[in-house]
Design a protein around this motif. Structure first.
Motif, PDB file in Angstrom:
ATOM      1  N   VAL A 298       0.856  -1.191   0.000  1.00 44.81           N
ATOM      2  CA  VAL A 298       0.000   0.000   0.000  1.00 44.81           C
ATOM      3  C   VAL A 298       0.889   1.237   0.000  1.00 44.81           C
ATOM      4  O   VAL A 298       1.783   1.378   0.841  1.00 44.81           O
ATOM      5  CB  VAL A 298      -0.947   0.027   1.222  1.00 44.81           C
ATOM      6  N   ILE A 299       0.652   2.108  -0.973  1.00 46.95           N
ATOM      7  CA  ILE A 299       1.390   3.379  -1.044  1.00 46.95           C
ATOM      8  C   ILE A 299       0.359   4.498  -0.953  1.00 46.95           C
ATOM      9  O   ILE A 299      -0.448   4.684  -1.873  1.00 46.95           O
ATOM     10  CB  ILE A 299       2.198   3.480  -2.359  1.00 46.95           C
ATOM     11  N   GLY A 300       0.341   5.185   0.186  1.00 43.87           N
ATOM     12  CA  GLY A 300      -0.653   6.239   0.382  1.00 43.87           C
ATOM     13  C   GLY A 300      -0.704   6.657   1.831  1.00 43.87           C
ATOM     14  O   GLY A 300       0.298   6.552   2.543  1.00 43.87           O
ATOM     15  N   ASN A 304       2.176   9.158   3.831  1.00 48.41           N
ATOM     16  CA  ASN A 304       2.960   9.073   2.586  1.00 48.41           C
ATOM     17  C   ASN A 304       2.095   9.017   1.329  1.00 48.41           C
ATOM     18  O   ASN A 304       2.368   8.223   0.415  1.00 48.41           O
ATOM     19  CB  ASN A 304       3.852   7.822   2.612  1.00 48.41           C
ATOM     20  N   GLY A 305       1.081   9.860   1.250  1.00 47.84           N
ATOM     21  CA  GLY A 305       0.255   9.880   0.034  1.00 47.84           C
ATOM     22  C   GLY A 305       0.396  11.184  -0.737  1.00 47.84           C
ATOM     23  O   GLY A 305      -0.475  11.547  -1.520  1.00 47.84           O
ATOM     24  N   ARG A 306       1.517  11.909  -0.492  1.00 47.93           N
ATOM     25  CA  ARG A 306       1.694  13.219  -1.137  1.00 47.93           C
ATOM     26  C   ARG A 306       2.453  13.076  -2.460  1.00 47.93           C
ATOM     27  O   ARG A 306       2.937  12.004  -2.790  1.00 47.93           O
ATOM     28  CB  ARG A 306       2.395  14.171  -0.171  1.00 47.93           C
ATOM     29  N   ILE A 307       2.547  14.187  -3.179  1.00 44.17           N
ATOM     30  CA  ILE A 307       3.086  14.109  -4.546  1.00 44.17           C
ATOM     31  C   ILE A 307       4.531  13.610  -4.570  1.00 44.17           C
ATOM     32  O   ILE A 307       4.881  12.790  -5.431  1.00 44.17           O
ATOM     33  CB  ILE A 307       2.910  15.452  -5.303  1.00 44.17           C
ATOM     34  N   ASP A 308       5.351  14.052  -3.627  1.00 39.96           N
ATOM     35  CA  ASP A 308       6.736  13.549  -3.583  1.00 39.96           C
ATOM     36  C   ASP A 308       6.754  12.030  -3.446  1.00 39.96           C
ATOM     37  O   ASP A 308       7.581  11.346  -4.068  1.00 39.96           O
ATOM     38  CB  ASP A 308       7.479  14.119  -2.360  1.00 39.96           C
ATOM     39  N   CYS A 328      -0.668  -4.311  -5.542  1.00 38.55           N
ATOM     40  CA  CYS A 328      -0.057  -3.020  -5.220  1.00 38.55           C
ATOM     41  C   CYS A 328      -1.120  -1.924  -5.350  1.00 38.55           C
ATOM     42  O   CYS A 328      -1.659  -1.709  -6.434  1.00 38.55           O
ATOM     43  CB  CYS A 328       1.121  -2.752  -6.147  1.00 38.55           C
ATOM     44  N   ILE A 329      -1.428  -1.290  -4.214  1.00 37.64           N
ATOM     45  CA  ILE A 329      -2.523  -0.318  -4.153  1.00 37.64           C
ATOM     46  C   ILE A 329      -1.942   1.063  -3.900  1.00 37.64           C
ATOM     47  O   ILE A 329      -1.271   1.279  -2.884  1.00 37.64           O
ATOM     48  CB  ILE A 329      -3.504  -0.702  -3.025  1.00 37.64           C
ATOM     49  N   VAL A 330      -2.183   1.986  -4.827  1.00 40.38           N
ATOM     50  CA  VAL A 330      -1.664   3.344  -4.702  1.00 40.38           C
ATOM     51  C   VAL A 330      -2.832   4.283  -4.437  1.00 40.38           C
ATOM     52  O   VAL A 330      -3.855   4.227  -5.133  1.00 40.38           O
ATOM     53  CB  VAL A 330      -0.924   3.772  -5.992  1.00 40.38           C
ATOM     54  N   ILE A 331      -2.695   5.131  -3.416  1.00 40.41           N
ATOM     55  CA  ILE A 331      -3.805   6.016  -3.035  1.00 40.41           C
ATOM     56  C   ILE A 331      -3.307   7.458  -2.891  1.00 40.41           C
ATOM     57  O   ILE A 331      -2.756   7.828  -1.849  1.00 40.41           O
ATOM     58  CB  ILE A 331      -4.475   5.554  -1.723  1.00 40.41           C
ATOM     59  N   VAL A 357      -4.960   2.232  -8.713  1.00 35.52           N
ATOM     60  CA  VAL A 357      -4.971   3.571  -8.118  1.00 35.52           C
ATOM     61  C   VAL A 357      -6.379   3.870  -7.621  1.00 35.52           C
ATOM     62  O   VAL A 357      -7.347   3.782  -8.376  1.00 35.52           O
ATOM     63  CB  VAL A 357      -4.528   4.638  -9.141  1.00 35.52           C
ATOM     64  N   SER A 358      -6.475   4.199  -6.324  1.00 34.95           N
ATOM     65  CA  SER A 358      -7.777   4.476  -5.700  1.00 34.95           C
ATOM     66  C   SER A 358      -7.967   5.984  -5.542  1.00 34.95           C
ATOM     67  O   SER A 358      -6.998   6.739  -5.524  1.00 34.95           O
ATOM     68  CB  SER A 358      -7.822   3.823  -4.322  1.00 34.95           C
TER      69      SER A 358
END
Lengths: 423, 162
Positions: A298-300, A304-308, A328-331, A357-358
């Motif tokens: 999970v990336i979000g 840690n869900g900001r543009i950087d 792999c889930i990106v939020i 991408v959620s």
């Protein structure tokens, strides 16, 4: 008599006092009161018990349904409805409906609602995030939120502080997450209990605003009351961009302020750091990590869900593919970040790499939805807590890491750092 | 409440709010509903065994993690009359006072008291007595301001009375 810390100065000014000392109980005026779809319904019910109805200032309350939205089930929908109707009834300016919302702690700074010198309480433990901009902000519960909404005031026990002197420059794949995990590993999950974590030093200029938000965000994971950064040119540029109409006040700690402890954090000495189950203090670096196969990434989140974060993850995933059998889930944390990621081509990179991408939500971080774990499953997550059962089944496991490590792990199917991909 | 007496449920360090009341139940704000799942992820038998007046004793940093007031609400609604710990996470501490769940910091008591002991507490004096072993301990007193909130049975009543 010794001087005041940066946090103490903000508290003193909001309490109308020239001087406060650690341990003193004060009542202070609030600049912003925050709640979400989990905590606000409880606060709204409490607010009805007040003899005087209404809110102290409709412009100084932020209501952000973000945990279980878009509504994950009927009960969640009822909670969101309760918050929505309250916002309409009280003409709350800063209510963020689906379509405008984002994860609260990414959204409010982006919307210019949090600036240096502010005193902010939020019925969410990660409210400490806004310390990145030089505000005193801290998490409280629903009853404090209700009292804050009604009176515009809250009581505080003035905290003592720990000083972190940040020096050096981080290497390519080291970011704010590694810094704060390193610190929590060093001082423990109650290492800063009831205290301010004040970050100072020449190394701070080498940390992006998004790094600083991540670090301040996880002050609570060390038990801290707040985390706070000095207001430098980068912070001022951020506020001028996002809050052009807000006045901000820059506070600095007195030179003779007292600290309970002082630590030096050399950014150049840090390497990618991972917190193993089931506490954020259980940190490891890759020199002592054996092969750990995973099921999900999970990336979000508010951490840690900001543009950087998305840029780093996309850089790792470019020309790579998520391993077979890995989800792999990106939020992206806000709509604005989502759009920016789209314009920069990051979303395309994620989808081509086999990630999903959620829309913005706290969802999986607290085992709500959008990535709940089954029994014995392992997840590498850029979120903030790896407690027992946090993301699902009580025998599932969470490894807290940076976006770089999370993305690299998605590619290899095991806990990995970007260097393992030749990056 | 001036005193409490009950059987002890004993836990270790860092009991977090996710195990006190897992987030999968946070779509409800109903105290009785929350109480049905109290401590579920750390002690499946808690809910079936706990009786009105029983006491939780834990080690350091009890209630760490989320700001969810649902955690002390669930504990209180489950019938628990007091939580004794070596230390409390600060938001949990605040929330407990604000909703009128008695909590006491006492390292010595947390060290000595065992699961299943019968313990009584005098809230006026802060004295904790393990009736099973006969040992007494002095809990940390609240500052007068917090004591007033507790005496008012919560923050809202305290503010209303002012």
């Amino acid at each position: 008599m010794s001087g005041m810390t940066m946090s103490q100065k903000i508290l003193a000014s909001h309490a109308g006092l020239e001087k406060v000392t650690a341990g003193q109980l004060i009542e202070a005026n609030l600049d912003l009161v925050l709640g979400n779809d989990i905590t606000s319904p409880v606060a709204i019910a409490e607010l009805k018990k007040f003899t005087k109805e209404g809110v102290f200032d409709k412009d100084k309350i932020a209501l952000v349904p973000d945990h279980f939205v878009p509504n994950k089930d009927i009960k969640s929908a009822e909670n969101c409805k309760c918050v929505r109707e309250f916002a309409i009834r009280n003409n709350i300016t800063n209510y963020f409906e689906v379509g405008k919302m984002g994860i609260e702690h990414a959204l409010l700074p982006e919307q210019g609602l949090t600036v240096a010198g502010d005193l902010i309480i939020g019925a969410d433990s990660h409210t400490c995030t806004y310390g990145a901009l030089g505000a005193f902000s801290t998490g409280i519960g629903s009853t404090d939120m209700a009292a804050g909404m009604a009176t515009g005031k809250a009581w505080f026990k003035v905290p003592s502080a720990i000083k972190f002197n940040v020096i050096g420059k981080p290497s390519k794949w080291v970011s704010g997450k590694d810094v704060i995990l390193h610190i929590i590993g060093m001082i423990g999950v109650d290492g800063a209990l009831y205290k301010s974590m004040e970050f100072v030093g020449e190394g701070i200029k080498n940390l992006s605003m998004d790094d600083r938000f991540t670090i301040a965000n996880m002050a609570i994971e060390a038990g801290g009351k707040n985390g706070i950064f000095p207001v430098d040119d980068l912070a001022i540029a951020y506020m001028k961009e996002h809050a052009p109409n807000r006045k901000f006040v820059v506070y600095e700690a007195d030179e003779d302020a007292e600290y309970d402890a002082e630590y030096t954090i050399d950014l150049s000495a840090l390497t990618p750091t991972v917190a193993f189950p089931h506490l954020p203090e259980n940190t490891h670096t890759f020199d002592d990590i054996d092969e750990i196969k995973i099921d999900q990434v999970v990336i979000g989140s508010c951490t840690n869900g900001r543009i950087d974060d998305l840029r780093i993850a996309a850089e790792v995933l470019t020309d790579h593919h998520v391993a077979d059998g890995i989800r792999c889930i990106v939020i992206p944390a806000t709509q604005k970040i989502y759009l920016q990621a789209m314009e920069e081509g990051l979303i395309k990179t994620f989808i081509e790499a086999g990630a999903i991408v959620s829309t913005p939500t706290c969802g999986p971080c607290l085992g709500g939805y959008m990535g709940v774990l089954a029994s014995k499953e392992r997840c590498v997550s850029t979120t903030n807590r790896n407690f027992v059962g946090r993301m699902g089944a009580i025998d599932s496991e969470i490894y807290l890491a940076s976006p770089a490590v999370a993305a690299a792990s998605a590619v290899t199917g095991k806990l990995s750092q970007p260097s393992e991909l030749g990056l | 409440m001036k005193s409490a007496k009950g059987t002890v449920f004993r836990y270790g360090d860092n009991v977090d709010t996710d195990v006190i009341i897992p987030a999968r139940y946070l779509n409800s704000t109903d105290a009785k509903e929350l109480a049905k799942h109290c401590m579920e992820d750390i002690d499946k038998e808690f809910v079936s065994k706990v009786k009105e007046g029983d006491i939780i004793v834990a080690d350091k940093n009890f209630g760490c993690g989320s700001s969810r007031e649902h955690a002390p609400i669930a504990i209180k609604a489950a019938g628990v009359s007091c939580v004794i710990a070596k230390s409390f996470a600060r938001i949990f501490y605040r929330n407990s006072i604000n909703i009128g769940l008695p909590i006491i910091e006492c390292e010595e008591a947390a060290e000595a008291i065992k699961a299943g002991d019968t313990v009584s507490i005098d809230f006026d004096s802060g004295v904790i007595t393990d009736e099973t072993t006969g040992k007494s301990f002095q809990g940390q007193a609240f500052p007068p301001f917090m004591q007033k909130i507790i005496d008012s049975e919560g923050l809202i009543n305290y503010i209303n009375a002012q």
